[in-house]
Design a protein around this motif. Structure first.
Motif, PDB file in Angstrom:
ATOM      1  N   LEU A   1       0.858  -1.191   0.000  1.00 11.31           N
ATOM      2  CA  LEU A   1       0.000   0.000   0.000  1.00 11.31           C
ATOM      3  C   LEU A   1       0.892   1.237   0.000  1.00 11.31           C
ATOM      4  O   LEU A   1       1.969   1.239   0.607  1.00 11.31           O
ATOM      5  CB  LEU A   1      -0.905   0.015   1.229  1.00 11.31           C
ATOM      6  CG  LEU A   1      -1.891  -1.151   1.380  1.00 11.31           C
ATOM      7  CD1 LEU A   1      -2.709  -0.993   2.658  1.00 11.31           C
ATOM      8  CD2 LEU A   1      -2.821  -1.251   0.181  1.00 11.31           C
TER       9      LEU A   1
ATOM     10  N   GLU B   1      -2.245   5.315   1.582  1.00 17.95           N
ATOM     11  CA  GLU B   1      -3.147   4.167   1.814  1.00 17.95           C
ATOM     12  C   GLU B   1      -2.867   3.535   3.173  1.00 17.95           C
ATOM     13  O   GLU B   1      -3.787   3.096   3.865  1.00 17.95           O
ATOM     14  CB  GLU B   1      -2.987   3.137   0.697  1.00 17.95           C
ATOM     15  CG  GLU B   1      -3.652   3.590  -0.597  1.00 17.95           C
ATOM     16  CD  GLU B   1      -3.241   2.752  -1.801  1.00 17.95           C
ATOM     17  OE1 GLU B   1      -3.906   2.870  -2.835  1.00 17.95           O
ATOM     18  OE2 GLU B   1      -2.241   2.007  -1.722  1.00 17.95           O
TER      19      GLU B   1
ATOM     20  N   MET C   1      -4.498   5.559   5.655  1.00 17.67           N
ATOM     21  CA  MET C   1      -5.963   5.410   5.599  1.00 17.67           C
ATOM     22  C   MET C   1      -6.456   4.104   6.243  1.00 17.67           C
ATOM     23  O   MET C   1      -7.659   3.944   6.466  1.00 17.67           O
ATOM     24  CB  MET C   1      -6.427   5.440   4.127  1.00 17.67           C
ATOM     25  CG  MET C   1      -6.440   6.840   3.522  1.00 17.67           C
ATOM     26  SD  MET C   1      -6.376   6.758   1.720  1.00 17.67           S
ATOM     27  CE  MET C   1      -8.047   6.354   1.354  1.00 17.67           C
ATOM     28  N   LEU C   2      -5.541   3.175   6.513  1.00 16.27           N
ATOM     29  CA  LEU C   2      -5.958   1.849   7.001  1.00 16.27           C
ATOM     30  C   LEU C   2      -6.946   1.878   8.181  1.00 16.27           C
ATOM     31  O   LEU C   2      -7.968   1.188   8.143  1.00 16.27           O
ATOM     32  CB  LEU C   2      -4.736   1.015   7.400  1.00 16.27           C
ATOM     33  CG  LEU C   2      -4.150   0.092   6.322  1.00 16.27           C
ATOM     34  CD1 LEU C   2      -2.974  -0.677   6.897  1.00 16.27           C
ATOM     35  CD2 LEU C   2      -5.191  -0.882   5.808  1.00 16.27           C
ATOM     36  N   PRO C   3      -6.670   2.679   9.242  1.00 15.32           N
ATOM     37  CA  PRO C   3      -7.631   2.660  10.362  1.00 15.32           C
ATOM     38  C   PRO C   3      -9.017   3.194   9.980  1.00 15.32           C
ATOM     39  O   PRO C   3      -9.971   2.986  10.707  1.00 15.32           O
ATOM     40  CB  PRO C   3      -6.964   3.588  11.398  1.00 15.32           C
ATOM     41  CG  PRO C   3      -5.528   3.609  11.019  1.00 15.32           C
ATOM     42  CD  PRO C   3      -5.494   3.508   9.539  1.00 15.32           C
TER      43      PRO C   3
ATOM     44  N   THR D   1     -10.408   2.406   7.067  1.00 16.27           N
ATOM     45  CA  THR D   1     -10.954   1.492   6.058  1.00 16.27           C
ATOM     46  C   THR D   1     -12.338   0.980   6.412  1.00 16.27           C
ATOM     47  O   THR D   1     -13.224   0.909   5.562  1.00 16.27           O
ATOM     48  CB  THR D   1     -10.008   0.271   5.903  1.00 16.27           C
ATOM     49  OG1 THR D   1      -8.713   0.759   5.629  1.00 16.27           O
ATOM     50  CG2 THR D   1     -10.450  -0.640   4.768  1.00 16.27           C
ATOM     51  N   THR D   2     -12.509   0.628   7.666  1.00 20.36           N
ATOM     52  CA  THR D   2     -13.767  -0.029   8.048  1.00 20.36           C
ATOM     53  C   THR D   2     -14.848   0.978   8.450  1.00 20.36           C
ATOM     54  O   THR D   2     -15.952   0.577   8.815  1.00 20.36           O
ATOM     55  CB  THR D   2     -13.517  -0.996   9.225  1.00 20.36           C
ATOM     56  OG1 THR D   2     -12.909  -0.258  10.283  1.00 20.36           O
ATOM     57  CG2 THR D   2     -12.599  -2.128   8.814  1.00 20.36           C
TER      58      THR D   2
ATOM     59  N   SER E   1     -14.546   7.515   0.431  1.00 20.96           N
ATOM     60  CA  SER E   1     -13.108   7.332   0.187  1.00 20.96           C
ATOM     61  C   SER E   1     -12.395   8.675   0.066  1.00 20.96           C
ATOM     62  O   SER E   1     -11.263   8.836   0.542  1.00 20.96           O
ATOM     63  CB  SER E   1     -12.893   6.509  -1.074  1.00 20.96           C
ATOM     64  OG  SER E   1     -13.183   5.167  -0.807  1.00 20.96           O
TER      65      SER E   1
ATOM     66  N   LYS F   1     -11.790   9.995   3.429  1.00 16.91           N
ATOM     67  CA  LYS F   1     -10.707   9.243   4.072  1.00 16.91           C
ATOM     68  C   LYS F   1      -9.359   9.760   3.588  1.00 16.91           C
ATOM     69  O   LYS F   1      -8.422   9.922   4.364  1.00 16.91           O
ATOM     70  CB  LYS F   1     -10.823   7.751   3.734  1.00 16.91           C
ATOM     71  CG  LYS F   1     -11.977   7.038   4.415  1.00 16.91           C
ATOM     72  CD  LYS F   1     -12.054   5.595   3.947  1.00 16.91           C
ATOM     73  CE  LYS F   1     -13.299   4.906   4.462  1.00 16.91           C
ATOM     74  NZ  LYS F   1     -13.518   3.597   3.888  1.00 16.91           N
TER      75      LYS F   1
ATOM     76  N   ARG G   1      -0.471   7.231  10.665  1.00 10.34           N
ATOM     77  CA  ARG G   1      -1.497   6.175  10.698  1.00 10.34           C
ATOM     78  C   ARG G   1      -2.115   6.071  12.098  1.00 10.34           C
ATOM     79  O   ARG G   1      -3.317   5.851  12.249  1.00 10.34           O
ATOM     80  CB  ARG G   1      -0.872   4.835  10.302  1.00 10.34           C
ATOM     81  CG  ARG G   1      -1.879   3.704  10.201  1.00 10.34           C
ATOM     82  CD  ARG G   1      -1.241   2.414   9.750  1.00 10.34           C
ATOM     83  NE  ARG G   1      -0.267   1.923  10.731  1.00 10.34           N
ATOM     84  CZ  ARG G   1       0.544   0.882  10.526  1.00 10.34           C
ATOM     85  NH1 ARG G   1       0.525   0.246   9.370  1.00 10.34           N
ATOM     86  NH2 ARG G   1       1.384   0.498  11.460  1.00 10.34           N
TER      87      ARG G   1
END
Lengths: 384, 250
Positions: free
Chosen positions: B100, B104, B107-109, B111-112, B117, B120, B156
Motif C-alpha cells: 500500500l 493508503e 488510511m488503514l484505520p 478502512t472499516t 473514500s 478518508k 497512521r
C-alpha cells in the motif's frame, strides 16, 4: 480505501500465488465445461443422426383382437372394431407438449392393387415428409406428381416396368416417374404414389392406414411422447421404435455420469489447491493480519478480505475456465465427430461454471479465513 | 478518577512449572493528556504492559479501564472497535503494509468506517501533513527512509484522532538525529492533547515524557523523570571516559 482495495492490491502483489489459485479453479472449471459441452454437442449430433435415421414412432389404427386357442393350441386370432385414423387428426400431434421434438409426421394409406397380373401393395405417402422419414431413399428419376408412381427395386423388376412406363390401376392411368434404389427393406417391394392419389384409388379420402413420426426426444423419454400422442389420438395405437434411441441415450447417460464424476474430482482437487494456497497465504501474512487487528479491524473484516481475494480469483477463473472449456470442446468435437457439430455459447452453462467457480473458491477459503480471523493479534504482531 | 486505570493487573504466560509471571499486581492511574515513559530491562514486562493497554493481550487477572470502560470485559469484536476508536499504535519496526502507498497505509484505520473514500483521503493527507510527509503520499514504504516510515506510522496512528497513543520503542530503528525529530513530533502531539504512552530503553527519549514508570520483574513503580537527567549525564560521562581511555575522541 476499502477492504476491497486491500484485497485487490494484495492480489496484484502476490501474482504467483494468485496465479496458482487461479490455475487450480480454472483447470477444474475448464474440464467440467469441456465434458458437459462435449456431451451437449454429442447429444445434438446424435439428435441430428436420429433425424437422419428416420421415423421412431408408429401410429396405427387401434384394434381389439381375440386370440383363439383350443386345447392349448393356438388356432389364430381375429381382429375386430378396427378404428380408422382420420388424416386431419394428425394435426393434433402439433399440440402435444413436446411438439418441438417432432421433426416430421408422415401419413400413409396402404392397399393392394393389381398391376400386370401381379398383386402388389400400393402406399400413398407424403413425399415431403418422406425426405425426413426416409432420408436413405435414393430415387432414380423423380418423385411422382399427380399421376405418377414410384416403384421399389423389386417391384420394378417383378412388374417389368421402367421409368416412363404407363400403368393402369383401378382404371386410373399412371406413369412410372421414378424407381427407388435398393434399400434392403420392404420398401423395395412396394409401389408408392402421392397420398391423395392412393386415397382416391382406394376410396379412402381423408383416411389413412398408419402414420410415421420422426421424434427427436433426447431431453424427454420417448415414452412421454408416445403417451402425449396417444392422448391426442385416442382412437389410434401409438408405438415407439425404441431400441436404437434407448441404446444411444443410455450410452449418453453413462458418459454424462462419467463426466460428472471426473468434473467433481477435478473440481475437488482445484478446491484443495485453493485451500492449501490460501492457508499458506494466511501464514505468510500473519504479521499483516496482526497490524489490521491492532488498528481496529474486526474478525469479520479479516474474513471479508480473505474471501474477497478468493472470490475475485475464482470469478476470473470461472470466466476464463468457461471460455477455455468451450474452446477445448470445439477442438475435441473435430476429432470425436464427423461433420459439422455446433458448440454454441450456452448462457446457462456459463452462469453455472461461474457460480461453481466462485462457490468452490469461497468454500475452500472459509477455513483459512477463519484461521486468519482467529489469530491472536498480539501473537501475530510478535511474528513480525 | 483517572482517565486510564490499571487495577491489580497480573499476567502469567504458560502453565505449571513453565509459567512465567510477566506482570505482578500492577496498579496505576494516568490522566488524559499525560506523556508517560515506561522503562525497564528486557523481560521486565513493559511490552506486556503496553499490549494490555492496547487491548491486545488479555491479563490473567485484574482490570484495565479507559474512560471507565472495562476493556477486557468487552467482547472480541467490541475490543477491536475500542482499539480503532481509542488507541493509536506506533510500532518499533513501523509495520507498514508494503503493497500500500504511504497515504493508503495512513488510511488503514479508516478502512472499516462508513465514510467516503475521498473524505478518508483528505483525513489521511491531513495526518501526513502533521508529520511533514504530504509530498510523499503516493510512494510505497520501500521508497522512503526509515525516519519517514516512522512518521507514516505516526500519521497512521493519529489519523482517526484516538485519545491514546501507544509507542513501542519508537526510535529503536532510527539514528539519533531522526529519533530526536520523532520524539519532538510525539511531544507536539501530546501538547495537542493526546495521551502518549511510550515504552523505551532510551534515556534520551524517556526524558521527553512528563512521567516515568519503571518496570522490573513484572512490577511497576513511578520515578521522577528529573532523575533521568542525572542518569543521562552520568552515562555520557562514563562513555566519554571509556572513549578517552581507549584512545578515541570523546
Amino acid at each position: 480505501m476499502t477492504l476491497k482495495d486491500i484485497a485487490f492490491k494484495n492480489l496484484r502483489r502476490r501474482k504467483a500465488k494468485a496465479g496458482f489459485i487461479l490455475a487450480g479453479i480454472l483447470i477444474g472449471v475448464a474440464t467440467m465445461v469441456t465434458l458437459i459441452s462435449l456431451i451437449q454437442a454429442m447429444t445434438h449430433d446424435i439428435n441430428h443422426k436420429l433425424e437422419k435415421y428416420g421415423a421412431n414412432i408408429l401410429i396405427v389404427p387401434k384394434t381389439e383382437s381375440l386370440s383363439l386357442t383350443y386345447g392349448g393350441l393356438a388356432v389364430g386370432g381375429v381382429s375386430f372394431e378396427m378404428q380408422e385414423i382420420q388424416e386431419k387428426d394428425l394435426a393434433k400431434i402439433k399440440t402435444i407438449k413436446n411438439a418441438a421434438n417432432v421433426a416430421a409426421t408422415g401419413p400413409m394409406v396402404l392397399g393392394v392393387i393389381e398391376v400386370a397380373g401381379h398383386r402388389v401393395l400400393l402406399a400413398g405417402i407424403d413425399f415431403q415428409a418422406a425426405k425426413i422419414l426416409k432420408p436413405w431413399w435414393k430415387v432414380q428419376g423423380s418423385n411422382p406428381g399427380d399421376n405418377g408412381i414410384l416403384l421399389g427395386t423389386d417391384a420394378a423388376r417383378v412388374l417389368n416396368l421402367k421409368m416412363g412406363s404407363p400403368v393402369k390401376v383401378n382404371n386410373r392411368a399412371l406413369t412410372v416417374s421414378g424407381i427407388l434404389e435398393s434399400t434392403g427393406s420392404q420398401d423395395d417391394q412396394l409401389v408408392f404414389t402421392r397420398l391423395e392419389v392412393a386415397q382416391a384409388i382406394f376410396g379412402k379420402q381423408g383416411r389413412i392406414s398408419m402414420a410415421e413420426v420422426a421424434a427427436l426426444c433426447n431431453a424427454c423419454p420417448i415414452d412421454d411422447m408416445v403417451q402425449q400422442i396417444s392422448g391426442v389420438l385416442p382412437g389410434a395405437k401409438v408405438m415407439a421404435i425404441q431400441q436404437v434411441v434407448k441404446s444411444r441415450m443410455e450410452t449418453l447417460q453413462h458418459f454424462l455420469k462419467f463426466s460428472y464424476a471426473v468434473s467433481i474430482i477435478v473440481l475437488l482437487v482445484g478446491g484443495l489447491m485453493v485451500l492449501v494456497s490460501m492457508m499458506g497465504s494466511v501464514r505468510e501474512r500473519t504479521g499483516e493480519i496482526g497490524i489490521w487487528r491492532a488498528i481496529g479491524f474486526r474478525r469479520s473484516h479479516v474474513i471479508r478480505i480473505v474471501l474477497l481475494e478468493a472470490g475475485t480469483i475464482s470469478a476470473i477463473a470461472g470466466i476464463f475456465g468457461y471460455l477455455i472449456g468451450l474452446g477445448a470442446t470445439k477442438i475435441a468435437v473435430k476429432f470425436l465427430s464427423q461433420g459439422d457439430v455446433l458448440v454454441p455459447f450456452d448462457p446457462q452453462l456459463a452462469a453455472g461454471a461461474f457460480a461453481l467457480a466462485v462457490l468452490i473458491g469461497i468454500v475452500s477459503s472459509i477455513y483459512p479465513a477463519m484461521l486468519a480471523a482467529r489469530l491472536d493479534p498480539n501473537e501475530a504482531l510478535r511474528s513480525i | 478518577m483517572s482517565y486510564i486505570r490499571a487495577e491489580n493487573l497480573m499476567k502469567i504466560y504458560g502453565q505449571g512449572e513453565a509459567a512465567v509471571t510477566a506482570l505482578r499486581d500492577v496498579s496505576f492511574g494516568l490522566e488524559s493528556g499525560d506523556f508517560i515513559s515506561i522503562m525497564g530491562e528486557s523481560g521486565s514486562g513493559k511490552s506486556t504492559m503496553l499490549s494490555i493497554m492496547g487491548a491486545l493481550n488479555t491479563p490473567s487477572s485484574g482490570k484495565f479501564l479507559v474512560e471507565d470502560i472495562d476493556v477486557y470485559a468487552l467482547k472480541q469484536e467490541q475490543r477491536a472497535d475500542f482499539r480503532r476508536e481509542f488507541v493509536g499504535f506506533i510500532f518499533q519496526s513501523f509495520n507498514l503494509i508494503p503493497y500500500l502507498t504511504v497515504v493508503e497505509n495512513v488510511m488503514l484505520p479508516l478502512t472499516t468506517l462508513n465514510i467516503k473514500s475521498s473524505k478518508k483521503r483528505v483525513l489521511a493527507l491531513d495526518a501526513l501533513g502533521r508529520v511533514g510527509l504530504s509530498n510523499k503520499a503516493d510512494r510505497l514504504p520501500s521508497q522512503i527512509s526509515g525516519g519517514e516510515q516512522e512518521r507514516v506510522a505516526i500519521a497512521r496512528a493519529i489519523v482517526n484522532q484516538p485519545p491514546m497513543l501507544l509507542a513501542d520503542e519508537p526510535t529503536g530503528n532510527l539514528d539519533s538525529k531522526t529519533g530526536a525529530e520523532i520524539m519532538d513530533l510525539l511531544r507536539q502531539l501530546n501538547e495537542q492533547g493526546m495521551t502518549v504512552i511510550m515504552v523505551t530503553h532510551n534515556i534520551e527519549c524517556a526524558r521527553y515524557a512528563r512521567r516515568l514508570l519503571r518496570m522490573a520483574d513484572g512490577m511497576m513503580h513511578e520515578e521522577d523523570p528529573v532523575n533521568l537527567m542525572a542518569q543521562a549525564e552520568c552515562l555520557a560521562g562514563q562513555v566519554s571516559v571509556a572513549l578517552k581511555s581507549a584512545g578515541g575522541v570523546a
